[in-house]
Design a protein around this motif. Structure first.
Motif, PDB file in Angstrom:
ATOM      1  N   SER A  44      -9.016  22.373   9.273  1.00 15.12           N
ATOM      2  CA  SER A  44      -8.615  20.789   9.374  1.00 15.12           C
ATOM      3  C   SER A  44      -9.745  20.005   9.442  1.00 15.12           C
ATOM      4  O   SER A  44      -9.771  18.954   9.328  1.00 15.12           O
ATOM      5  CB  SER A  44      -7.442  20.825  10.181  1.00 15.12           C
ATOM      6  N   ASN A  45     -10.855  20.613  10.112  1.00 15.84           N
ATOM      7  CA  ASN A  45     -12.099  19.676  10.515  1.00 15.84           C
ATOM      8  C   ASN A  45     -13.180  20.281   9.910  1.00 15.84           C
ATOM      9  O   ASN A  45     -14.345  19.560  10.335  1.00 15.84           O
ATOM     10  CB  ASN A  45     -11.986  19.940  12.206  1.00 15.84           C
ATOM     11  N   ARG A  46     -13.354  21.348   9.514  1.00 15.38           N
ATOM     12  CA  ARG A  46     -14.481  21.813   8.894  1.00 15.38           C
ATOM     13  C   ARG A  46     -14.563  22.205   7.246  1.00 15.38           C
ATOM     14  O   ARG A  46     -13.492  22.481   6.869  1.00 15.38           O
ATOM     15  CB  ARG A  46     -15.215  23.218   9.546  1.00 15.38           C
ATOM     16  N   GLN A  47     -15.674  22.152   6.795  1.00 20.31           N
ATOM     17  CA  GLN A  47     -15.793  22.688   5.421  1.00 20.31           C
ATOM     18  C   GLN A  47     -16.428  23.950   5.282  1.00 20.31           C
ATOM     19  O   GLN A  47     -17.592  23.966   5.225  1.00 20.31           O
ATOM     20  CB  GLN A  47     -16.736  21.374   4.601  1.00 20.31           C
ATOM     21  N   PHE A  48     -15.599  24.964   4.723  1.00 21.85           N
ATOM     22  CA  PHE A  48     -16.001  26.300   4.770  1.00 21.85           C
ATOM     23  C   PHE A  48     -16.129  26.426   3.170  1.00 21.85           C
ATOM     24  O   PHE A  48     -15.544  26.124   2.462  1.00 21.85           O
ATOM     25  CB  PHE A  48     -15.239  27.287   5.442  1.00 21.85           C
ATOM     26  N   ASN A  72      -3.372  24.609  -1.009  1.00 22.58           N
ATOM     27  CA  ASN A  72      -4.267  23.400  -0.902  1.00 22.58           C
ATOM     28  C   ASN A  72      -5.497  23.382  -1.412  1.00 22.58           C
ATOM     29  O   ASN A  72      -6.341  22.442  -1.410  1.00 22.58           O
ATOM     30  CB  ASN A  72      -4.206  22.866   0.463  1.00 22.58           C
ATOM     31  N   SER A  73      -6.157  24.765  -1.770  1.00 22.15           N
ATOM     32  CA  SER A  73      -7.447  24.733  -1.894  1.00 22.15           C
ATOM     33  C   SER A  73      -7.810  26.070  -2.694  1.00 22.15           C
ATOM     34  O   SER A  73      -7.026  26.944  -2.787  1.00 22.15           O
ATOM     35  CB  SER A  73      -8.194  25.013  -0.561  1.00 22.15           C
ATOM     36  N   THR A  74      -9.183  25.891  -3.436  1.00 21.47           N
ATOM     37  CA  THR A  74      -9.575  26.991  -4.234  1.00 21.47           C
ATOM     38  C   THR A  74     -10.658  28.014  -3.709  1.00 21.47           C
ATOM     39  O   THR A  74     -11.293  28.677  -3.969  1.00 21.47           O
ATOM     40  CB  THR A  74      -9.913  26.588  -5.649  1.00 21.47           C
ATOM     41  N   ILE A  75     -10.842  27.581  -2.289  1.00 22.93           N
ATOM     42  CA  ILE A  75     -11.871  28.276  -1.606  1.00 22.93           C
ATOM     43  C   ILE A  75     -11.775  29.873  -1.490  1.00 22.93           C
ATOM     44  O   ILE A  75     -10.745  30.273  -1.754  1.00 22.93           O
ATOM     45  CB  ILE A  75     -11.992  27.937  -0.032  1.00 22.93           C
ATOM     46  N   LEU A 179      -9.096  15.800  -1.837  1.00 22.92           N
ATOM     47  CA  LEU A 179      -8.742  15.634  -0.066  1.00 22.92           C
ATOM     48  C   LEU A 179      -9.035  17.121   0.314  1.00 22.92           C
ATOM     49  O   LEU A 179      -9.463  16.948   1.600  1.00 22.92           O
ATOM     50  CB  LEU A 179      -7.439  15.221  -0.091  1.00 22.92           C
ATOM     51  N   SER A 180      -8.124  18.017   0.153  1.00 29.04           N
ATOM     52  CA  SER A 180      -8.314  19.314   0.928  1.00 29.04           C
ATOM     53  C   SER A 180      -9.851  19.816   0.895  1.00 29.04           C
ATOM     54  O   SER A 180     -10.302  20.510   1.849  1.00 29.04           O
ATOM     55  CB  SER A 180      -7.618  20.557   0.130  1.00 29.04           C
ATOM     56  N   GLU A 181     -10.615  19.526  -0.439  1.00 30.61           N
ATOM     57  CA  GLU A 181     -11.943  20.286  -0.295  1.00 30.61           C
ATOM     58  C   GLU A 181     -13.113  19.423   0.499  1.00 30.61           C
ATOM     59  O   GLU A 181     -13.817  20.104   1.106  1.00 30.61           O
ATOM     60  CB  GLU A 181     -12.373  20.537  -1.692  1.00 30.61           C
TER      61      GLU A 181
END
Length: 234
Positions: A44-48, A72-75, A179-181
């Motif tokens: 919720s606070n970092r971009q991995f 929420n994400s394609t990470i 938003l999520s990325e």
């Protein structure tokens, strides 16, 4: 260039430490946690750039965690597990994981799989430091944007948002994905924040922000960055 950050979610602390040390030796930045609950807070606070995920975790399983991430994400997500069950391998891939590696694993094989998944997901980032898009020059090392050798001052989020749009140029990106990325998978930031930052980017990058040619709105969906002749049309 800012180091790419990897999140390790594994209750085997010793193995996680060994893996983390190896990845940092190869230029990655690593955060480690032993539970899905702590991982949610970090996301919720970092971009991995990638998640290395065990299946057997205290409380919520790795499968459950992966399902939530995929909403929420394609990470990229790589499962690492001692389970040799074909059912677990198939389930992991079916619910959205990008790869599955058995424990105990070779550190060099793990590194190769991480590199391959990051290349597949983000393309140029590790190979190129200087980018061109429309009439912009982006220096990934210095995190600067310029036009005709004149610097354009962007905030951290504006820069990250622009880079994400450039990576997916000529493709419509949903507001929810941006938003999520950019702000974090489980961020509590309002969706309207995306529109605000898009407006700020247009004011700094477009010749006529009220009639944008480069960053365009796709009503009801999101945004698309046009990189080609259409972006320069008046």
């Amino acid at each position: 260039m800012k180091k790419q950050e990897i999140l390790i979610v594994d209750d085997d602390k010793d193995l996680a430490m060994i893996t983390g040390d190896m990845l940092e030796d190869y230029g990655y930045q690593v955060q480690m946690t032993t539970s899905a609950e702590e991982a949610y807070d970090l996301l919720s606070n970092r971009q991995f750039k990638l998640i290395l995920l065990d299946i057997n975790l205290p409380g919520e399983t790795g499968f459950d965690f992966c399902l939530q991430v995929r909403k929420n994400s394609t990470i990229p997500v790589i499962f690492v597990s001692a389970s040799t069950s074909e059912t677990d391998r198939v389930k992991g891939l079916d619910i959205g994981a990008d790869d599955y590696l058995l424990k105990p694993y070779s550190l060099q094989e793990l590194l190769s799989r991480i590199n391959a998944n990051i290349r597949r997901a983000y393309g140029y980032i590790k190979e190129k430091q200087l980018m061109k898009c429309v009439d912009l020059t982006i220096d990934m090392t210095a995190r600067t944007v310029s036009r005709d050798e004149k610097n354009i001052n962007l905030s951290l989020k504006e820069f990250d948002l622009l880079i994400y749009l450039i990576i997916h140029r000529n493709t419509v990106i949903k507001k929810e994905e941006l938003l999520s990325e950019i702000w974090g998978i489980f961020s509590e930031v309002e969706i309207s924040t995306v529109a605000v930052h898009i407006r700020w980017l247009r004011e700094k990058l477009e010749k006529n922000p009220s009639e944008p040619k480069m960053i365009r709105t796709v009503w009801g969906v999101g945004y698309i960055l046009i990189d080609g002749e259409d972006a320069d049309e008046e």
